[in-house]
Design a protein around this motif. Structure first.
Motif, PDB file in Angstrom:
ATOM      1  N   MET A   1       0.810  -1.048   0.167  1.00  0.00           N
ATOM      2  CA  MET A   1       0.022  -0.029  -0.157  1.00  0.00           C
ATOM      3  C   MET A   1       0.972   1.282   0.254  1.00  0.00           C
ATOM      4  SD  MET A   1      -2.762   1.003   3.060  1.00  0.00           S
ATOM      5  CE  MET A   1      -3.524  -0.807   2.756  1.00  0.00           C
ATOM      6  N   PRO A   2       0.794   2.130  -0.964  1.00  0.00           N
ATOM      7  CA  PRO A   2       1.721   3.243  -0.977  1.00  0.00           C
ATOM      8  C   PRO A   2       1.460   4.173   0.213  1.00  0.00           C
ATOM      9  CG  PRO A   2      -0.282   3.526  -2.495  1.00  0.00           C
ATOM     10  CD  PRO A   2      -0.432   2.070  -1.930  1.00  0.00           C
ATOM     11  N   GLY A   3       2.318   4.953   0.509  1.00  0.00           N
ATOM     12  CA  GLY A   3       2.579   5.890   1.733  1.00  0.00           C
ATOM     13  C   GLY A   3       1.480   6.932   1.338  1.00  0.00           C
ATOM     14  N   LEU A   4       0.836   7.523   1.922  1.00  0.00           N
ATOM     15  CA  LEU A   4      -0.164   8.772   1.890  1.00  0.00           C
ATOM     16  C   LEU A   4       0.756  10.108   1.557  1.00  0.00           C
ATOM     17  CD1 LEU A   4      -2.943   9.878   1.482  1.00  0.00           C
ATOM     18  CD2 LEU A   4      -2.986  10.131   3.959  1.00  0.00           C
ATOM     19  N   ILE A   5       1.558  10.275   2.376  1.00  0.00           N
ATOM     20  CA  ILE A   5       2.183  11.603   2.529  1.00  0.00           C
ATOM     21  C   ILE A   5       3.607  11.540   2.286  1.00  0.00           C
ATOM     22  CG2 ILE A   5       2.783  13.602   4.146  1.00  0.00           C
ATOM     23  CD1 ILE A   5      -0.122  13.368   3.261  1.00  0.00           C
ATOM     24  N   ALA A   6       4.148  12.544   1.252  1.00  0.00           N
ATOM     25  CA  ALA A   6       5.628  12.678   0.974  1.00  0.00           C
ATOM     26  C   ALA A   6       6.137  13.694   1.952  1.00  0.00           C
ATOM     27  CB  ALA A   6       5.877  12.978  -0.496  1.00  0.00           C
ATOM     28  N   PRO A   7       6.855  13.471   2.911  1.00  0.00           N
ATOM     29  CA  PRO A   7       7.002  14.555   3.831  1.00  0.00           C
ATOM     30  C   PRO A   7       7.867  15.739   3.413  1.00  0.00           C
ATOM     31  CG  PRO A   7       7.946  12.626   4.604  1.00  0.00           C
ATOM     32  CD  PRO A   7       7.448  12.237   3.358  1.00  0.00           C
ATOM     33  N   ALA A   8       8.747  15.780   2.288  1.00  0.00           N
ATOM     34  CA  ALA A   8       9.554  16.492   1.909  1.00  0.00           C
ATOM     35  C   ALA A   8       8.453  17.636   0.928  1.00  0.00           C
ATOM     36  CB  ALA A   8      10.524  16.219   0.842  1.00  0.00           C
ATOM     37  N   SER A   9       7.225  17.356   0.872  1.00  0.00           N
ATOM     38  CA  SER A   9       6.272  18.023   0.016  1.00  0.00           C
ATOM     39  C   SER A   9       5.739  19.364   0.633  1.00  0.00           C
ATOM     40  CB  SER A   9       5.175  17.251  -0.624  1.00  0.00           C
ATOM     41  OG  SER A   9       4.337  16.717   0.304  1.00  0.00           O
ATOM     42  N   ALA A  10       5.851  19.147   2.269  1.00  0.00           N
ATOM     43  CA  ALA A  10       5.047  20.277   2.862  1.00  0.00           C
ATOM     44  C   ALA A  10       5.777  21.803   2.463  1.00  0.00           C
ATOM     45  CB  ALA A  10       5.183  20.037   4.320  1.00  0.00           C
ATOM     46  N   ARG A  11       5.225  22.606   2.209  1.00  0.00           N
ATOM     47  CA  ARG A  11       5.630  24.237   2.227  1.00  0.00           C
ATOM     48  C   ARG A  11       5.004  25.201   2.886  1.00  0.00           C
ATOM     49  NH1 ARG A  11       2.411  26.463  -1.917  1.00  0.00           N
ATOM     50  NH2 ARG A  11       1.127  25.164  -3.148  1.00  0.00           N
ATOM     51  N   THR A  12       5.674  26.178   3.360  1.00  0.00           N
ATOM     52  CA  THR A  12       4.876  27.143   4.078  1.00  0.00           C
ATOM     53  C   THR A  12       4.170  27.942   3.270  1.00  0.00           C
ATOM     54  OG1 THR A  12       6.788  26.903   5.877  1.00  0.00           O
ATOM     55  CG2 THR A  12       5.327  28.739   5.857  1.00  0.00           C
ATOM     56  N   LEU A  13       3.092  28.562   3.604  1.00  0.00           N
ATOM     57  CA  LEU A  13       2.291  29.598   2.935  1.00  0.00           C
ATOM     58  C   LEU A  13       2.380  30.810   3.718  1.00  0.00           C
ATOM     59  CD1 LEU A  13      -0.913  27.703   2.236  1.00  0.00           C
ATOM     60  CD2 LEU A  13       0.966  27.970   0.693  1.00  0.00           C
ATOM     61  N   ASP A  14       2.617  31.853   3.016  1.00  0.00           N
ATOM     62  CA  ASP A  14       2.712  33.166   3.972  1.00  0.00           C
ATOM     63  C   ASP A  14       1.390  33.926   3.704  1.00  0.00           C
ATOM     64  OD1 ASP A  14       5.553  33.154   4.580  1.00  0.00           O
ATOM     65  OD2 ASP A  14       6.019  33.604   2.426  1.00  0.00           O
ATOM     66  N   THR A  15       0.840  34.345   4.848  1.00  0.00           N
ATOM     67  CA  THR A  15      -0.300  34.963   4.672  1.00  0.00           C
ATOM     68  C   THR A  15       0.065  36.389   5.234  1.00  0.00           C
ATOM     69  OG1 THR A  15      -0.559  34.254   7.282  1.00  0.00           O
ATOM     70  CG2 THR A  15      -1.951  33.055   5.069  1.00  0.00           C
ATOM     71  N   PRO A  16      -0.889  37.496   4.700  1.00  0.00           N
ATOM     72  CA  PRO A  16      -0.603  38.948   5.123  1.00  0.00           C
ATOM     73  C   PRO A  16      -0.595  38.941   6.826  1.00  0.00           C
ATOM     74  CG  PRO A  16      -1.920  38.542   3.354  1.00  0.00           C
ATOM     75  CD  PRO A  16      -1.858  37.192   3.890  1.00  0.00           C
ATOM     76  N   PRO A  17       0.316  39.832   7.458  1.00  0.00           N
ATOM     77  CA  PRO A  17       0.003  39.919   8.611  1.00  0.00           C
ATOM     78  C   PRO A  17      -1.256  40.641   9.283  1.00  0.00           C
ATOM     79  CG  PRO A  17       1.991  40.670   8.116  1.00  0.00           C
ATOM     80  CD  PRO A  17       1.312  40.372   6.898  1.00  0.00           C
ATOM     81  N   SER A  18      -1.785  41.204   8.177  1.00  0.00           N
ATOM     82  CA  SER A  18      -3.010  42.361   8.557  1.00  0.00           C
ATOM     83  C   SER A  18      -4.292  41.358   8.705  1.00  0.00           C
ATOM     84  CB  SER A  18      -3.295  43.120   7.377  1.00  0.00           C
ATOM     85  OG  SER A  18      -3.616  42.453   6.104  1.00  0.00           O
ATOM     86  N   THR A  19      -3.992  40.064   8.208  1.00  0.00           N
ATOM     87  CA  THR A  19      -5.447  39.200   8.326  1.00  0.00           C
ATOM     88  C   THR A  19      -5.601  38.743   9.722  1.00  0.00           C
ATOM     89  OG1 THR A  19      -3.998  37.264   7.826  1.00  0.00           O
ATOM     90  CG2 THR A  19      -5.143  38.325   5.863  1.00  0.00           C
ATOM     91  N   PRO A  22      -2.192  33.174  11.283  1.00  0.00           N
ATOM     92  CA  PRO A  22      -0.870  32.805  11.247  1.00  0.00           C
ATOM     93  C   PRO A  22      -0.398  31.961   9.889  1.00  0.00           C
ATOM     94  CG  PRO A  22      -2.230  31.424  12.923  1.00  0.00           C
ATOM     95  CD  PRO A  22      -3.130  32.529  12.258  1.00  0.00           C
ATOM     96  N   SER A  23       0.693  32.022   9.688  1.00  0.00           N
ATOM     97  CA  SER A  23       1.141  31.272   8.434  1.00  0.00           C
ATOM     98  C   SER A  23       0.854  30.126   8.754  1.00  0.00           C
ATOM     99  CB  SER A  23       2.788  31.351   8.295  1.00  0.00           C
ATOM    100  OG  SER A  23       3.208  32.552   7.944  1.00  0.00           O
ATOM    101  N   ALA A  24       0.654  29.329   7.584  1.00  0.00           N
ATOM    102  CA  ALA A  24       0.037  27.937   7.406  1.00  0.00           C
ATOM    103  C   ALA A  24       1.104  27.039   6.532  1.00  0.00           C
ATOM    104  CB  ALA A  24      -1.380  27.694   6.818  1.00  0.00           C
ATOM    105  N   TRP A  25       0.609  25.820   6.099  1.00  0.00           N
ATOM    106  CA  TRP A  25       1.372  25.001   4.995  1.00  0.00           C
ATOM    107  C   TRP A  25       0.527  24.203   3.988  1.00  0.00           C
ATOM    108  CZ3 TRP A  25       0.013  20.062   5.582  1.00  0.00           C
ATOM    109  CH2 TRP A  25      -0.652  19.705   7.014  1.00  0.00           C
ATOM    110  N   SER A  26       1.051  23.861   3.186  1.00  0.00           N
ATOM    111  CA  SER A  26       0.601  23.071   2.149  1.00  0.00           C
ATOM    112  C   SER A  26       1.106  21.783   1.793  1.00  0.00           C
ATOM    113  CB  SER A  26       0.019  23.938   0.916  1.00  0.00           C
ATOM    114  OG  SER A  26      -0.546  23.417  -0.104  1.00  0.00           O
ATOM    115  N   THR A  27       0.500  20.899   1.459  1.00  0.00           N
ATOM    116  CA  THR A  27       0.836  19.559   0.923  1.00  0.00           C
ATOM    117  C   THR A  27      -0.047  18.922  -0.006  1.00  0.00           C
ATOM    118  OG1 THR A  27       2.369  17.425   1.529  1.00  0.00           O
ATOM    119  CG2 THR A  27       0.401  18.052   2.809  1.00  0.00           C
ATOM    120  N   GLU A  28       0.640  18.373  -1.002  1.00  0.00           N
ATOM    121  CA  GLU A  28      -0.020  17.581  -2.040  1.00  0.00           C
ATOM    122  C   GLU A  28      -0.117  15.863  -1.460  1.00  0.00           C
ATOM    123  OE1 GLU A  28      -0.145  18.564  -6.044  1.00  0.00           O
ATOM    124  OE2 GLU A  28       0.163  20.610  -5.617  1.00  0.00           O
TER     125      GLU A  28
END
Length: 146
Positions: A1-19, A22-28
């Protein structure tokens, strides 16, 4: 069964401080996500794939903590115990599984009954786990006894 997540694929998303958000992350992920649940302390996210595997992710970074085998034919539902120490999952294999929520090791394997396990829920005090499968509801104590 293939693994669900490739750990290296997470990346930080920058969100404007005015919102005020807090910054978040995204992964496929390489498979369709069927269910997800955030632990009560918000430190871990459990992600279930259509293929059956379950990934435990660090909610702050998106890094993979563990990949669980999950359920044959597919994992359909997830639920954290109120203390976050246990994760329940249900699947198309007519099983309810309880996992150690910190490292993903298996704790219990329970018969869900009639068909696919389509729902799992813990009582507020964490003493009971309920599951739904077709027209059958089952309730277990924390040790897996009905």
């Amino acid at each position: 069964m293939p693994g669900l997540i490739a750990p290296a694929s997470a990346r930080t998303l920058d969100t404007p401080p005015s919102t005020g958000i807090p910054s978040a992350w995204s992964t496929e992920v390489p498979d369709h996500v069927e269910a997800l649940a955030i632990s009560p302390d918000a430190r871990r996210i459990a992600v279930a794939a259509v293929s059956g595997s379950i990934a435990l992710l660090d909610s702050a970074t998106g890094a993979a903590i563990a990949t669980l085998p999950g359920h044959a034919l597919g994992t359909t539902c997830l639920g954290w115990s109120p203390d976050g120490r246990l994760l329940a999952s249900g699947g198309q294999d007519r099983r309810v599984r309880i996992w150690n929520g910190l490292d993903g090791t298996p704790v219990r394997d329970l018969d869900a009954g009639g068909g696919w396990a389509t729902g799992v829920a813990w009582s507020d005090d964490g003493r009971l786990l309920a599951s739904a499968a077709d027209r059958e509801l089952r309730v277990w104590n924390r040790d897996g006894d009905m």
